[in-house]
Scaffold this motif. Sequence first.
Motif: not given
Lengths: 219, 219
Positions: B46-49, B53-70, B12-19
């Motif tokens: 990797n830490l820098a991933a 992929h998301f820009g910042s921790k805050k954007e990661l939080i949004k992405a985690v929530m958006s995946r469910y909200m959508s 699976m993609s790095t992005k999804n592994k992180i999420l």
Amino acid sequence: MNVIGVIGNKNMSTKNKILDSAEILFADKGFNGTSLREITSQAEVNLAAVNYHFGSKKELIKAVMSRYMSELSPRLESALGALCSNDVKPSLIEVFSAFIEPLLYLNTVKENGTSIFLQLLGRGYTDSQGFLRWFLTTQYPNVFIGFTNAVHKAYPELSAEEMFWRLHFTMGTIVFTMSSSDALIDIALNDFDRQIDIAGVIKQVIPYVAAGVAAPIIK
Amino acid sequence: MNVIGVIGNKNMSTKNKILDSAEILFADKGFNGTSLREITSQAEVNLAAVNYHFGSKKELIKAVMSRYMSELSPRLESALGALCSNDVKPSLIEVFSAFIEPLLYLNTVKENGTSIFLQLLGRGYTDSQGFLRWFLTTQYPNVFIGFTNAVHKAYPELSAEEMFWRLHFTMGTIVFTMSSSDALIDIALNDFDRQIDIAGVIKQVIPYVAAGVAAPIIK
DNA sequence: TTCAAATTCAAACAAGCGTTTAAAATAGCT
DNA sequence: AGCTATTTTAAACGCTTGTTTGAATTTGAA
């Protein structure tokens, strides 16, 4: 003159200066979200004073809560105990109303004491992975026992398990509402042009939780 | 095969592994309480991933929530909309029950999805000083509007202000319960020898909040 | 196969954290 | 006043945080 600390008095002890600044910051930003440097700089004391007087940040958190609990706990115990001592069956409204006087008493002990304490309680249940919940339930078990007994007397048909869940739902309602009460009071002011204070919120919430606990038992 | 991410799949993609790693840690320890190093080491990336992929921790939080909200938002809107479109007046139990199917649908999308999402919601309301509340209310306003409309249809006597408070009490009950649901389920298992899951908690909470919202109007 | 774009990686960054230290200042008692 | 115990102070400690960097690697189309 306040029982807890002395507001605006430059001659108060370092310990109380720290407690007064800490509780407001903790209530506002949570325990994890507040640093010792924020606390000590707002209290105008040296950073090391926290570790000198309290030992650690965790002990400071306990001290902040204990200052309120030592005022609240005996009053809550006697109010709940009074409901159980006589023979008349109390209503759930009466049970929850037993919390009002002890909670509002915190306002006479400290400016905004009621609101600050309830916000701290909310923080304690979500921050710091439940260590504060453990501290309160082990340190002040009589409050929980008295509350459970009073609810049981008011609604004896409720099984232990149902009561467990409904009391936790109630805890959630109170604690969550209070931990964001500042924001909610702001919204209410904007949307409804109504000035509301913490006592007003308590008046709104009691019918709600009383009805929730009194809900028909599901099959 | 899951819609959200792929469990146990090394390709699976790095992005999804992180999420996938992030949402579990966030639900368990809160947003502030989880570091990017914990997330990336559990995700085996990797830490820098995260920042790549998301820009910042805050954007990661949004992405985690958006995946469910959508997934949740359109189902919730249509379920609540269905209650309002016909002529029969719904009961409050029906209004709150409209949440069940969309919420439990998250379990088919992701293992434990319902529980994780509700815990995240709870975290979002207490962690990070309400920025997630702002994000959700501005990004998914139709859910709130649909809910308000449905409650109004079920209980038209409730004034706007009373409804405001009771809906927030309800939100508090749900969110607080779910953010500590793991601990509560553990206690229930120990004290009552009853295995209970997230659907069981939802069944317990609905009569409670429905009765709370339906409580007699205070004078 | 080649080459440019996308991604991964180890390393370091600056900043903030709770806590500790040892010296300086103060307070309180004889 | 002199001495001891208490308190305050500035500085540093070791550690963790989110983020950035620039080189190495992988990818995918020509």
